[in-house]
Scaffold this motif. Structure first.
Motif, mmCIF file in Angstrom:
data_model
loop_
_atom_site.group_PDB
_atom_site.id
_atom_site.type_symbol
_atom_site.label_atom_id
_atom_site.label_comp_id
_atom_site.label_asym_id
_atom_site.label_seq_id
_atom_site.Cartn_x
_atom_site.Cartn_y
_atom_site.Cartn_z
ATOM 1 N N LYS A 138 10.792 7.318 -2.636
ATOM 2 C CA LYS A 138 9.536 5.971 -3.503
ATOM 3 C C LYS A 138 8.486 6.782 -3.508
ATOM 4 O O LYS A 138 7.841 5.531 -4.450
ATOM 5 C CB LYS A 138 9.618 5.099 -2.083
ATOM 6 C CG LYS A 138 10.538 4.219 -1.646
ATOM 7 C CD LYS A 138 11.162 3.418 -2.800
ATOM 8 C CE LYS A 138 12.172 3.024 -2.795
ATOM 9 N NZ LYS A 138 12.925 2.020 -4.142
ATOM 10 N N ASN A 169 8.463 2.667 3.163
ATOM 11 C CA ASN A 169 7.988 3.502 2.083
ATOM 12 C C ASN A 169 7.476 3.868 0.444
ATOM 13 O O ASN A 169 5.765 4.033 0.160
ATOM 14 C CB ASN A 169 9.355 4.634 1.235
ATOM 15 C CG ASN A 169 10.203 5.053 2.690
ATOM 16 O OD1 ASN A 169 9.724 6.265 3.779
ATOM 17 N ND2 ASN A 169 11.642 4.822 2.714
ATOM 18 N N SER A 272 22.420 5.801 -2.441
ATOM 19 C CA SER A 272 22.430 4.392 -1.643
ATOM 20 C C SER A 272 21.491 2.992 -3.237
ATOM 21 O O SER A 272 20.624 3.567 -3.439
ATOM 22 C CB SER A 272 21.652 4.458 -0.399
ATOM 23 O OG SER A 272 20.532 5.450 -0.641
ATOM 24 N N GLY A 274 19.164 0.874 -2.774
ATOM 25 C CA GLY A 274 18.011 -0.464 -2.590
ATOM 26 C C GLY A 274 17.552 -1.453 -3.639
ATOM 27 O O GLY A 274 18.306 -2.662 -3.620
ATOM 28 N N THR A 275 16.314 -0.988 -4.412
ATOM 29 C CA THR A 275 16.516 -1.592 -5.424
ATOM 30 C C THR A 275 16.733 -1.489 -6.414
ATOM 31 O O THR A 275 17.032 -2.176 -8.133
ATOM 32 C CB THR A 275 14.985 -1.458 -6.441
ATOM 33 O OG1 THR A 275 15.177 0.028 -5.943
ATOM 34 C CG2 THR A 275 13.769 -1.814 -5.256
ATOM 35 N N SER A 276 17.939 0.151 -6.772
ATOM 36 C CA SER A 276 19.401 0.130 -7.294
ATOM 37 C C SER A 276 18.064 0.993 -8.345
ATOM 38 O O SER A 276 18.981 1.431 -9.060
ATOM 39 C CB SER A 276 19.751 -0.861 -8.728
ATOM 40 O OG SER A 276 19.205 -1.665 -9.563
ATOM 41 N N HIS A 278 17.230 3.858 -8.638
ATOM 42 C CA HIS A 278 17.322 5.672 -8.902
ATOM 43 C C HIS A 278 18.488 5.732 -9.102
ATOM 44 O O HIS A 278 19.382 6.635 -9.934
ATOM 45 C CB HIS A 278 16.708 6.937 -7.113
ATOM 46 C CG HIS A 278 17.593 6.813 -6.477
ATOM 47 N ND1 HIS A 278 17.444 5.709 -5.198
ATOM 48 C CD2 HIS A 278 18.811 7.330 -5.534
ATOM 49 C CE1 HIS A 278 18.344 5.830 -4.261
ATOM 50 N NE2 HIS A 278 19.149 6.863 -4.376
ATOM 51 N N GLY A 309 15.520 0.342 4.169
ATOM 52 C CA GLY A 309 15.778 0.252 2.881
ATOM 53 C C GLY A 309 16.439 0.000 1.969
ATOM 54 O O GLY A 309 16.357 0.358 0.935
ATOM 55 N N SER A 354 19.471 6.307 4.961
ATOM 56 C CA SER A 354 19.684 5.832 4.102
ATOM 57 C C SER A 354 21.058 7.192 3.322
ATOM 58 O O SER A 354 21.992 7.218 2.845
ATOM 59 C CB SER A 354 19.129 5.193 2.674
ATOM 60 O OG SER A 354 18.129 5.665 3.100
ATOM 61 N N PRO A 377 17.139 10.225 0.493
ATOM 62 C CA PRO A 377 16.122 9.309 0.152
ATOM 63 C C PRO A 377 14.783 10.009 0.542
ATOM 64 O O PRO A 377 13.828 9.653 0.479
ATOM 65 C CB PRO A 377 16.531 7.723 -0.046
ATOM 66 C CG PRO A 377 18.002 7.979 -0.012
ATOM 67 C CD PRO A 377 18.389 8.935 0.427
ATOM 68 N N ASP A 378 15.371 10.141 2.136
ATOM 69 C CA ASP A 378 13.467 10.015 3.243
ATOM 70 C C ASP A 378 14.073 11.057 4.326
ATOM 71 O O ASP A 378 15.625 11.370 4.907
ATOM 72 C CB ASP A 378 12.971 9.204 3.489
ATOM 73 C CG ASP A 378 13.399 7.839 4.432
ATOM 74 O OD1 ASP A 378 15.120 8.258 4.141
ATOM 75 O OD2 ASP A 378 12.524 6.948 5.152
HETATM 76 N N1 PLP Z 1 16.671 4.798 1.609
HETATM 77 C C1 PLP Z 1 15.724 4.362 1.645
HETATM 78 C C2 PLP Z 1 14.971 4.820 2.650
HETATM 79 C C3 PLP Z 1 14.821 3.758 1.020
HETATM 80 O O1 PLP Z 1 13.581 3.602 0.735
HETATM 81 C C4 PLP Z 1 15.199 2.941 -0.852
HETATM 82 C C5 PLP Z 1 14.361 1.623 -1.076
HETATM 83 O O2 PLP Z 1 13.565 1.140 -0.275
HETATM 84 C C6 PLP Z 1 16.377 3.107 -0.842
HETATM 85 C C7 PLP Z 1 17.444 4.624 -0.742
HETATM 86 C C8 PLP Z 1 17.493 3.235 -1.943
HETATM 87 O O3 PLP Z 1 16.601 3.354 -3.283
HETATM 88 P P1 PLP Z 1 16.483 2.568 -4.658
HETATM 89 O O4 PLP Z 1 15.547 1.186 -4.037
HETATM 90 O O5 PLP Z 1 15.647 4.156 -5.380
HETATM 91 O O6 PLP Z 1 17.223 1.379 -4.585
#
Ligand code: PLP
Length: 392
Positions: A138, A169, A272, A274-276, A278, A309, A354, A377-378
């Motif tokens: 993020k 994040n 993964s 979240g917002t879609s 990436h 997330g 995630s 992602p994190d």
């Molecule tokens: N993993 C974590 C820990 C996140 O914080 C997020 C998004 O908030 C995602 C995955 C998903 O990423 P994206 O928002 O690009 O789909």
């Protein structure tokens, strides 16, 4: 015809990303520019070329061939026009500002995962926890959405207030980066988010508002209303095209360059949702660049499951509907936790839940020969309260 720096050329504002995807796709497929951009004497782009111009900008092209009041046939490889210059190395990582700091962390490492690989199948992970602020993917969107808003949204230059709903994040990334840009943040945290997130955000100087809603998108109406009332800018990662663009121009492109220069050809990329942001950008980039010979896997939480997330597609995502995802996999919390422990224990890499979901998804789909890329992602440190109740 002359080559000019893209920043010297003026244009109408960037249209919504859906109006640029056709041109961006063509550029990624062919890898070259085949006509000049038509401009007037003041280097203002013509109406017929302004979308093409923005497609080039979105891809991070640095110099463009222009002709005055007409177009000519030309042929330039994207690389000759600065396509890869965003990733120019700063090997000693001496940074004068926040933008230099974040870019000094890119490319984030791509690491071979021995414990998940075999003779026929190689699994690699892109480690997004090695971003400098939120230890997550993020940071990329936090930085780019703010830079983009400061350039294009005059409300931000006057109010200097940023409001955002986040599961942690994006909130941390926006708060840290806002400091150096002279902006203030207020982050809305849904009730499902761990308590330590309030502390992290407050220590970093953000205002924090806890909301009753379970997930970030449910809190959006409240954030929208408050921003209107306070003349703040709701940066809105769920609909802000700068989210998708940051992943197209940086995350996807740098992964492509890492793979190419290492002699690796990806067969499957797992992301993964979240917002879609990436997953969609990586899909769009690689589907065009690799001409479809590649599977993109999207991972969402199973119904009723909370994986920090991550969200299910039906809760509302913008970009995933503009791109091709070959396979959707559902993972529950236990599977994500198991996937995470496989990586923390067997590989010694401190990834979060995630990332665990991405790893867990591999057990639910047929194995493939060749190179699989997992986007991690994190970092796990934010989830100690969650682990406290499920591991100890
Ligand atoms: N993993 C974590 C820990 C996140 O914080 C997020 C998004 O908030 C995602 C995955 C998903 O990423 P994206 O928002 O690009 O789909």
């Amino acid at each position: 015809m002359k080559l000019v720096a893209i920043d010297e050329v003026r244009s109408l504002p960037r249209p919504p990303i859906e109006e640029l995807l056709e041109d961006i796709g063509k550029l990624l497929k062919s890898g070259k520019i085949e006509e000049t951009v038509e401009v007037d004497e003041d280097l203002k782009v013509s109406l017929t070329h302004y979308k093409f111009f923005h497609a080039l900008k979105v891809l991070g092209i640095k110099r463009i061939p222009v002709t005055i009041n007409r177009t000519d046939r030309v042929e330039y490889r994207l690389e000759d026009l600065g396509f890869e210059e965003d990733l120019e190395n700063n090997p000693l990582r001496v940074c004068r500002n926040i933008s230099e700091l974040i870019k000094s962390c890119w490319p984030t490492p791509l690491i071979y995962l021995k414990s998940l690989s075999s003779d026929l199948s190689q699994v690699w992970a892109k480690l997004e926890y090695l971003n400098p602020f939120s230890n997550s993917i993020k940071d990329r969107i936090g930085w780019y959405m703010l830079i983009d808003a400061l350039e294009n949204d005059s409300r931000l230059t006057s109010s200097r207030l940023v409001y955002e709903a986040s599961s942690t994040n994006t909130g941390i990334a926006l708060t840290c980066i806002s400091k150096s840009l002279g902006l203030k943040t207020r982050i809305y945290l849904p009730s499902s988010v761990q308590k330590c997130s309030d502390l992290y955000l407050k220590i970093l100087g953000s205002e924090v508002v806890r909301v009753q809603e379970q997930i970030t998108t449910q809190a959006l109406e409240r954030v929208k209303e408050d921003s209107r009332r306070d003349n703040a800018v709701h940066i809105n990662q769920f609909e802000n095209d700068a989210n998708f663009i940051s992943h197209l121009r940086f995350t996807a492109k740098e992964l492509d360059i890492q793979l190419k220069r290492s002699g690796l050809k990806p067969k499957r990329i797992v992301c993964s949702l979240g917002t879609s942001g990436h997953a969609s950008a990586i899909s769009f980039y690689f589907k065009n660049r690799y001409h479809g010979d590649l599977e993109i896997v999207g991972v969402q939480p199973a119904k009723g499951e909370v994986i920090p997330g991550m969200r299910r597609v039906e809760t509302g995502m913008k970009w995933i509907h503009l791109v091709e995802i070959d396979r959707m996999v559902e993972v529950d919390y236990e599977e994500a936790l198991k996937g995470m422990l496989k990586i923390t224990i067997n590989e010694g890499l401190p990834v979060g839940l995630s990332s665990g979901a991405v790893v867990g998804s591999l057990d639910k789909i047929p194995p493939i020969d060749g190179v699989t890329i997992l986007i991690m992602p994190d970092h796990f440190y934010k989830y100690c309260e969650v682990f406290n109740s499920t591991i100890l």
